[in-house]
Design an enzyme around this catalytic site. Structure first.
Site: not given
Length: 227
Positions: A106, A132-134, A144
């Site tokens: 990540n 992928v943190d969004f 993020f």
């Protein structure tokens, strides 16, 4: 045509498995609790893959995390992916030697993309999942890193394309806003990748019932749903 997959994600922090809601963690139990309440020897027949993420906010103990991975791997008859805190090649190698079939990256996607390329070259694209943190901010999707604490300033679409160009094998799209809410996936995120990249997509964050999973599976651009 490849079969669409059901993925179960476990979150781990400093020896304890956690529940997450909007990236706020709540303690659930240790490995013994997991064994008692989930019994992976049985439910592994109902899921296709297991992802285990070390989301520790304090100093990570990679060896303890890997001991947990070894136990889980011995109970499951399905592929296992693991991630969290990968900052050098040896970190990835440790996870793979502890039973992981794939690794999840990540933060280094943004902070050290050359390392991601090295991991792809060494272990193969099929071994690398880009997480992928969004979240949606002012009608724009933003990515993020660092457990959702730092925003990536790059345009989201450009960021996804940059990740694709690193040679990773899959992208795990995780909604921070829907995380743990059981309100359903953010499926319009798929518009940001449609026609831009050709990679398997895992959608995560928000599944609360069968209809959410089914709706995700029906999306042409989704290859796997995670819960």
């Amino acid at each position: 045509m490849l079969k669409k997959r059901m993925i179960f994600t476990l979150l781990y922090s400093s020896g304890i498995f956690m529940l997450s809601r909007n990236f706020r963690l709540q303690k659930v139990g240790n490995l013994e609790w997991i064994n008692k309440n989930y019994n992976f020897q049985n439910i592994s027949f109902a899921i296709d893959e297991l992802i285990v993420l070390d989301v520790s906010r304090d100093v990570r103990n990679a060896n303890t995390f890997c001991e947990n991975l070894k136990v889980l791997n011995g109970q499951c008859f399905i592929p296992l992916a693991a991630g969290g805190g990968i900052r050098k090649e040896e970190d990835a190698e440790l996870l793979l030697n502890s039973g992981a079939d794939k690794i999840v990256v990540n933060t280094i996607l943004h902070e050290n993309p050359s390392l991601v390329e090295k991991l792809v070259l060494r272990f193969g694209s099929q071994c690398i999942i880009a997480s992928v943190d969004f979240k949606l901010i002012d009608n724009e999707f933003k990515a993020f890193i660092k457990n959702g604490t730092i925003e990536v300033k790059q345009n989201f679409d450009d960021y996804i394309i940059a990740i694709y160009n690193l040679g990773v094998g899959e992208i795990y799209l995780n909604s921070m806003e829907k995380d743990g809410t059981g309100q359903g996936y953010v499926l319009n995120i798929l518009n940001s990748i449609d026609g831009k990249i050709n990679l398997p997509i895992i959608i995560a964050g928000g599944a609360g019932n069968f209809s959410h999973l089914y709706e995700g599976i029906l999306q042409a651009r989704v290859d796997a749903v995670a819960t």
